[in-house]
Design an enzyme around this catalytic site. Structure first.
Site, PDB file in Angstrom:
ATOM      1  N   TYR A  13       0.831  -1.202   0.000  1.00  0.00           N
ATOM      2  CA  TYR A  13       0.000   0.000   0.000  1.00  0.00           C
ATOM      3  C   TYR A  13       0.875   1.265   0.000  1.00  0.00           C
ATOM      4  CZ  TYR A  13      -3.542   3.428   1.257  1.00  0.00           C
ATOM      5  OH  TYR A  13      -4.358   4.539   1.252  1.00  0.00           O
ATOM      6  N   VAL A  69      -9.251   8.099   7.771  1.00  0.00           N
ATOM      7  CA  VAL A  69     -10.643   8.526   7.919  1.00  0.00           C
ATOM      8  C   VAL A  69     -11.321   7.648   8.972  1.00  0.00           C
ATOM      9  CG1 VAL A  69     -12.861   8.767   6.723  1.00  0.00           C
ATOM     10  CG2 VAL A  69     -10.716   9.201   5.495  1.00  0.00           C
ATOM     11  N   LYS A 121       1.543   4.070  -2.958  1.00  0.00           N
ATOM     12  CA  LYS A 121       1.163   5.473  -2.735  1.00  0.00           C
ATOM     13  C   LYS A 121       2.376   6.395  -2.820  1.00  0.00           C
ATOM     14  CE  LYS A 121      -3.269   5.029  -2.191  1.00  0.00           C
ATOM     15  NZ  LYS A 121      -4.212   5.664  -3.117  1.00  0.00           N
TER      16      LYS A 121
HETATM   17  N1  LIG Z   1      -9.994   5.946   4.036  1.00  0.00           N
HETATM   18  C1  LIG Z   1      -8.796   6.336   4.475  1.00  0.00           C
HETATM   19  O1  LIG Z   1      -8.513   6.371   5.696  1.00  0.00           O
HETATM   20  C2  LIG Z   1      -7.746   6.803   3.502  1.00  0.00           C
HETATM   21  C3  LIG Z   1      -6.549   7.344   4.008  1.00  0.00           C
HETATM   22  C4  LIG Z   1      -5.576   7.747   3.118  1.00  0.00           C
HETATM   23  C5  LIG Z   1      -5.787   7.634   1.749  1.00  0.00           C
HETATM   24  N2  LIG Z   1      -6.960   7.096   1.295  1.00  0.00           N
HETATM   25  C6  LIG Z   1      -7.129   6.977  -0.157  1.00  0.00           C
HETATM   26  O2  LIG Z   1      -8.349   7.572  -0.543  1.00  0.00           O
HETATM   27  C7  LIG Z   1      -8.843   6.928  -1.726  1.00  0.00           C
HETATM   28  C8  LIG Z   1     -10.307   6.579  -1.560  1.00  0.00           C
HETATM   29  O3  LIG Z   1     -10.461   5.745  -0.430  1.00  0.00           O
HETATM   30  P1  LIG Z   1     -11.871   5.469   0.288  1.00  0.00           P
HETATM   31  O4  LIG Z   1     -11.600   5.520   1.723  1.00  0.00           O
HETATM   32  O5  LIG Z   1     -12.939   6.293  -0.325  1.00  0.00           O
HETATM   33  O6  LIG Z   1     -12.043   3.929  -0.107  1.00  0.00           O
HETATM   34  P2  LIG Z   1     -13.349   3.140  -0.592  1.00  0.00           P
HETATM   35  O7  LIG Z   1     -13.005   1.697  -0.478  1.00  0.00           O
HETATM   36  O8  LIG Z   1     -14.552   3.673   0.077  1.00  0.00           O
HETATM   37  O9  LIG Z   1     -13.402   3.565  -2.127  1.00  0.00           O
HETATM   38  C9  LIG Z   1     -12.503   3.074  -3.077  1.00  0.00           C
HETATM   39  C10 LIG Z   1     -13.289   2.838  -4.358  1.00  0.00           C
HETATM   40  O10 LIG Z   1     -12.366   2.359  -5.356  1.00  0.00           O
HETATM   41  C11 LIG Z   1     -13.018   1.327  -6.064  1.00  0.00           C
HETATM   42  N3  LIG Z   1     -12.040   0.398  -6.623  1.00  0.00           N
HETATM   43  C12 LIG Z   1     -11.192  -0.414  -5.936  1.00  0.00           C
HETATM   44  N4  LIG Z   1     -10.541  -1.202  -6.794  1.00  0.00           N
HETATM   45  C13 LIG Z   1     -10.962  -0.864  -8.045  1.00  0.00           C
HETATM   46  C14 LIG Z   1     -10.670  -1.357  -9.342  1.00  0.00           C
HETATM   47  N5  LIG Z   1      -9.809  -2.371  -9.529  1.00  0.00           N
HETATM   48  N6  LIG Z   1     -11.310  -0.808 -10.393  1.00  0.00           N
HETATM   49  C15 LIG Z   1     -12.196   0.197 -10.224  1.00  0.00           C
HETATM   50  N7  LIG Z   1     -12.535   0.698  -9.013  1.00  0.00           N
HETATM   51  C16 LIG Z   1     -11.911   0.157  -7.944  1.00  0.00           C
HETATM   52  C17 LIG Z   1     -13.882   0.610  -5.015  1.00  0.00           C
HETATM   53  O11 LIG Z   1     -14.922  -0.155  -5.615  1.00  0.00           O
HETATM   54  C18 LIG Z   1     -14.385   1.776  -4.185  1.00  0.00           C
HETATM   55  O12 LIG Z   1     -15.621   2.267  -4.647  1.00  0.00           O
HETATM   56  C19 LIG Z   1      -7.920   5.724  -1.953  1.00  0.00           C
HETATM   57  O13 LIG Z   1      -6.966   6.051  -2.925  1.00  0.00           O
HETATM   58  C20 LIG Z   1      -7.235   5.523  -0.604  1.00  0.00           C
HETATM   59  O14 LIG Z   1      -5.988   4.913  -0.721  1.00  0.00           O
HETATM   60  C21 LIG Z   1      -7.938   6.697   2.134  1.00  0.00           C
END
Ligand SMILES: NC(=O)c1ccc[n+]([C@@H]2O[C@H](COP(=O)([O-])OP(=O)(O)OC[C@H]3O[C@@H](n4cnc5c(N)ncnc54)[C@H](O)[C@@H]3O)[C@@H](O)[C@H]2O)c1
Length: 266
Positions: A178, A210, A182
């Protein structure tokens, strides 16, 4: 000189958001739709991207189309450009937000170093890094004439090493793949920024954790380590995305904005 409202206005522009049905994807889609942007929400066929798109279009009275593509597949990724070209003939904003990471139960993912699977690592890098590059590569010709903006969604773990003491006594973890993917995304942003300027800007945002009902022990330790004394909410990111997507940031490229409640400040 333009007003702030004029600089923020996205009417007539088109944004593609990957992972558009996810928590953060939906939140930033709402923000851009409020600024009158047309949207293409890309997510997997297993997601509720169609319903999310309909709801957004009705709420903000703007065009929102959904696109079901598994970003792990190079062949399916190749269908994105013709779709956008046919539907909108242009693209202004690309948000690489989808990520391979909500897969806690996958064997070889959340595991000690020696049990982390290389096959799973390759899948993670394919979605988080290679797909983001592939989309930037294939869609940038549609963005060149309009002053486009690419926003790559990274993480504190793309910039800093994990503090594993946060996870003790929980089922949570922090797989190497991961952070590796990133971190690559942050560097890819700088590469794209210099290669695509002056027509297209590229920036990344590195998000802090989050709150989503994680184990209490984890949340307590996370909050204690965060200057703002809370975990993030999806709402915390919409301002930054509106800024980077619009002419508010017309002279900003190649930057990585930490949105982490000060996690990286000490
Ligand atoms: N939630 C956190 O704490 C957090 C922290 C730091 C960074 N992020 C980053 O924020 C971004 C969004 O995260 P989130 O929390 O909304 O996650 P989430 O799981 O709610 O949303 C991610 C979305 O990406 C889609 N996805 C995953 N694999 C896929 C694929 N192969 N093809 C098409 N779509 C695909 C999923 O179906 C989902 O709808 C990500 O890049 C994550 O790394 C999140």
């Amino acid at each position: 000189m333009k007003t702030l409202a004029e600089l923020a206005d996205l009417s007539g522009r088109v944004a593609l958001i990957t992972g558009g049905a996810g928590h953060i994807g939906r939140a930033v889609a709402n923000g851009l739709a409020e600024l009158k942007c047309k949207l293409c929400l890309l997510d997997t066929a297993h997601s509720d991207v169609v319903a999310v798109s309909r709801k957004l279009a009705a709420r903000w009275n703007t065009e929102v189309v959904s696109l079901e593509v598994d970003l792990e597949s190079e062949d399916l990724r190749a269908t994105v450009r013709p779709f956008v070209e046919e539907r909108f003939s242009r693209l202004d904003v690309l948000i690489n937000n989808a990520a391979f990471y909500s897969v806690e139960k996958l064997e070889g993912w959340v595991a000690p170093l020696e049990e982390q699977s290389l096959a799973v690592m390759r899948r993670c890098i394919e979605v988080n890094l290679i797909a983001s590059f592939h989309l930037a590569q294939s869609l940038s010709p549609l963005m060149r004439n309009h002053g486009g903006s690419i926003i790559n969604v990274s993480s504190i773990y793309g910039v800093l090493g994990p503090d594993m003491s946060l996870y003790g006594g929980t089922e949570m973890g922090n797989p190497a793949a991961y952070g590796l993917s990133k971190g690559g995304l942050v560097q890819m942003t700088r590469w794209l920024a210099t290669m695509l300027a002056p027509q297209i800007r590229a920036n990344s945002i590195s998000l802090g954790g989050v709150y989503r009902n994680q184990a209490e022990a984890f949340v307590d330790r996370y909050v204690a380590r965060t200057p703002m004394k809370r975990m993030a909410t999806e709402e915390d990111f919409i301002g930054a995305v509106a800024y980077l997507a619009s002419d508010l940031s017309a002279y900003v490229t190649g930057q990585n904005l930490m949105i982490d409640g000060g996690w990286s400040a000490w």
